[in-house]
Design a protein around this motif. Structure first.
Motif, PDB file in Angstrom:
ATOM      1  N   ALA A  38      23.440  51.603  64.331  1.00 45.09           N
ATOM      2  CA  ALA A  38      23.071  51.282  62.953  1.00 45.09           C
ATOM      3  C   ALA A  38      24.122  50.376  62.309  1.00 45.09           C
ATOM      4  CB  ALA A  38      22.897  52.561  62.139  1.00 45.09           C
ATOM      5  N   LYS A  39      25.382  50.700  62.503  1.00 46.61           N
ATOM      6  CA  LYS A  39      26.464  49.888  61.923  1.00 46.61           C
ATOM      7  C   LYS A  39      26.468  48.482  62.518  1.00 46.61           C
ATOM      8  CE  LYS A  39      28.474  52.629  59.029  1.00 46.61           C
ATOM      9  NZ  LYS A  39      28.508  52.316  57.609  1.00 46.61           N
ATOM     10  N   ALA A  40      26.229  48.378  63.822  1.00 44.84           N
ATOM     11  CA  ALA A  40      26.206  47.065  64.465  1.00 44.84           C
ATOM     12  C   ALA A  40      25.052  46.229  63.922  1.00 44.84           C
ATOM     13  CB  ALA A  40      26.074  47.222  65.976  1.00 44.84           C
ATOM     14  N   GLU A  41      23.901  46.854  63.759  1.00 46.80           N
ATOM     15  CA  GLU A  41      22.737  46.131  63.242  1.00 46.80           C
ATOM     16  C   GLU A  41      22.997  45.650  61.811  1.00 46.80           C
ATOM     17  OE1 GLU A  41      18.177  45.963  64.138  1.00 46.80           O
ATOM     18  OE2 GLU A  41      19.112  47.911  64.378  1.00 46.80           O
ATOM     19  N   GLN A  42      23.632  46.500  61.019  1.00 44.21           N
ATOM     20  CA  GLN A  42      23.976  46.109  59.649  1.00 44.21           C
ATOM     21  C   GLN A  42      24.959  44.934  59.650  1.00 44.21           C
ATOM     22  OE1 GLN A  42      25.505  49.849  58.330  1.00 44.21           O
ATOM     23  NE2 GLN A  42      23.588  50.462  57.356  1.00 44.21           N
ATOM     24  N   ALA A  43      25.979  45.008  60.489  1.00 41.68           N
ATOM     25  CA  ALA A  43      26.997  43.959  60.528  1.00 41.68           C
ATOM     26  C   ALA A  43      26.419  42.625  61.011  1.00 41.68           C
ATOM     27  CB  ALA A  43      28.150  44.381  61.433  1.00 41.68           C
ATOM     28  N   ILE A  44      25.578  42.668  62.025  1.00 43.04           N
ATOM     29  CA  ILE A  44      24.956  41.437  62.531  1.00 43.04           C
ATOM     30  C   ILE A  44      24.055  40.839  61.460  1.00 43.04           C
ATOM     31  CG2 ILE A  44      23.315  40.529  64.219  1.00 43.04           C
ATOM     32  CD1 ILE A  44      24.475  42.656  66.186  1.00 43.04           C
ATOM     33  N   GLY A  45      23.310  41.700  60.780  1.00 36.36           N
ATOM     34  CA  GLY A  45      22.442  41.234  59.702  1.00 36.36           C
ATOM     35  C   GLY A  45      23.227  40.589  58.579  1.00 36.36           C
ATOM     36  N   ARG A  46      24.340  41.218  58.192  1.00 35.06           N
ATOM     37  CA  ARG A  46      25.185  40.641  57.135  1.00 35.06           C
ATOM     38  C   ARG A  46      25.727  39.280  57.550  1.00 35.06           C
ATOM     39  NH1 ARG A  46      28.446  44.987  57.138  1.00 35.06           N
ATOM     40  NH2 ARG A  46      27.101  46.644  56.462  1.00 35.06           N
ATOM     41  N   ALA A  47      26.145  39.169  58.805  1.00 27.87           N
ATOM     42  CA  ALA A  47      26.687  37.899  59.296  1.00 27.87           C
ATOM     43  C   ALA A  47      25.617  36.809  59.295  1.00 27.87           C
ATOM     44  CB  ALA A  47      27.252  38.085  60.704  1.00 27.87           C
ATOM     45  N   GLY A  52      23.340  31.996  57.013  1.00 25.83           N
ATOM     46  CA  GLY A  52      22.167  31.309  56.479  1.00 25.83           C
ATOM     47  C   GLY A  52      22.395  30.772  55.087  1.00 25.83           C
ATOM     48  N   ARG A  53      23.046  31.560  54.258  1.00 21.28           N
ATOM     49  CA  ARG A  53      23.340  31.103  52.895  1.00 21.28           C
ATOM     50  C   ARG A  53      24.334  29.951  52.902  1.00 21.28           C
ATOM     51  NH1 ARG A  53      23.831  36.795  49.559  1.00 21.28           N
ATOM     52  NH2 ARG A  53      21.588  37.194  49.457  1.00 21.28           N
ATOM     53  N   ASP A  55      15.555  30.621  56.340  1.00 24.41           N
ATOM     54  CA  ASP A  55      14.975  31.454  57.393  1.00 24.41           C
ATOM     55  C   ASP A  55      16.033  32.360  58.019  1.00 24.41           C
ATOM     56  OD1 ASP A  55      12.442  30.413  57.058  1.00 24.41           O
ATOM     57  OD2 ASP A  55      12.688  28.888  58.613  1.00 24.41           O
ATOM     58  N   LYS A  56      17.200  31.822  58.290  1.00 26.22           N
ATOM     59  CA  LYS A  56      18.289  32.603  58.892  1.00 26.22           C
ATOM     60  C   LYS A  56      18.769  33.673  57.906  1.00 26.22           C
ATOM     61  CE  LYS A  56      20.358  32.008  62.353  1.00 26.22           C
ATOM     62  NZ  LYS A  56      20.124  32.575  63.672  1.00 26.22           N
ATOM     63  N   GLY A 100      18.562  37.693  58.474  1.00 24.72           N
ATOM     64  CA  GLY A 100      19.730  38.556  58.304  1.00 24.72           C
ATOM     65  C   GLY A 100      19.455  39.708  57.363  1.00 24.72           C
ATOM     66  N   ARG A 101      18.759  39.427  56.263  1.00 27.97           N
ATOM     67  CA  ARG A 101      18.411  40.496  55.319  1.00 27.97           C
ATOM     68  C   ARG A 101      17.528  41.539  55.999  1.00 27.97           C
ATOM     69  NH1 ARG A 101      17.960  36.235  51.635  1.00 27.97           N
ATOM     70  NH2 ARG A 101      15.716  36.139  51.938  1.00 27.97           N
ATOM     71  N   LEU A 102      16.578  41.078  56.796  1.00 30.08           N
ATOM     72  CA  LEU A 102      15.677  41.988  57.497  1.00 30.08           C
ATOM     73  C   LEU A 102      16.445  42.856  58.490  1.00 30.08           C
ATOM     74  CD1 LEU A 102      12.823  42.963  58.184  1.00 30.08           C
ATOM     75  CD2 LEU A 102      12.686  41.092  59.820  1.00 30.08           C
ATOM     76  N   GLN A 103      17.331  42.237  59.246  1.00 32.61           N
ATOM     77  CA  GLN A 103      18.090  42.991  60.245  1.00 32.61           C
ATOM     78  C   GLN A 103      19.024  43.997  59.575  1.00 32.61           C
ATOM     79  OE1 GLN A 103      19.928  40.594  63.217  1.00 32.61           O
ATOM     80  NE2 GLN A 103      20.318  42.318  64.547  1.00 32.61           N
ATOM     81  N   GLU A 104      19.627  43.602  58.467  1.00 30.32           N
ATOM     82  CA  GLU A 104      20.505  44.519  57.740  1.00 30.32           C
ATOM     83  C   GLU A 104      19.699  45.705  57.201  1.00 30.32           C
ATOM     84  OE1 GLU A 104      23.960  44.362  54.297  1.00 30.32           O
ATOM     85  OE2 GLU A 104      22.600  42.679  54.489  1.00 30.32           O
TER      86      GLU A 104
END
Length: 58
Positions: free
Chosen positions: A9-18, A23-24, A30-31, A35-39
């Motif tokens: 869960a933490k890894a998925e959150q961190a990858i999503g945040r990155a 993307g921003r 799109d990126k 990221g928001r979806l993955q987080e």
């Protein structure tokens, strides 16, 4: 929550945040959305595991 599930869960959150930040920074909407979806998936996974822990403790 088992250690493996917590780490996942933490890894998925961190990858999503990155991805969201990348993307921003590059203006890639799109990126950032990906990221928001993955987080959010990581947050949901963490909430599910915490809920299982609460029910297990009762």
């Amino acid at each position: 929550m088992s250690a493996a599930d917590k780490a996942r869960a933490k890894a998925e959150q961190a990858i999503g945040r990155a991805k969201k930040k990348a993307g921003r920074a590059t203006g890639d909407a799109d990126k950032a959305g990906e990221g928001r979806l993955q987080e959010a998936k990581g947050n949901a996974r963490q909430a599910k595991e915490k809920g299982k822990d609460v029910l297990k403790d009762e």
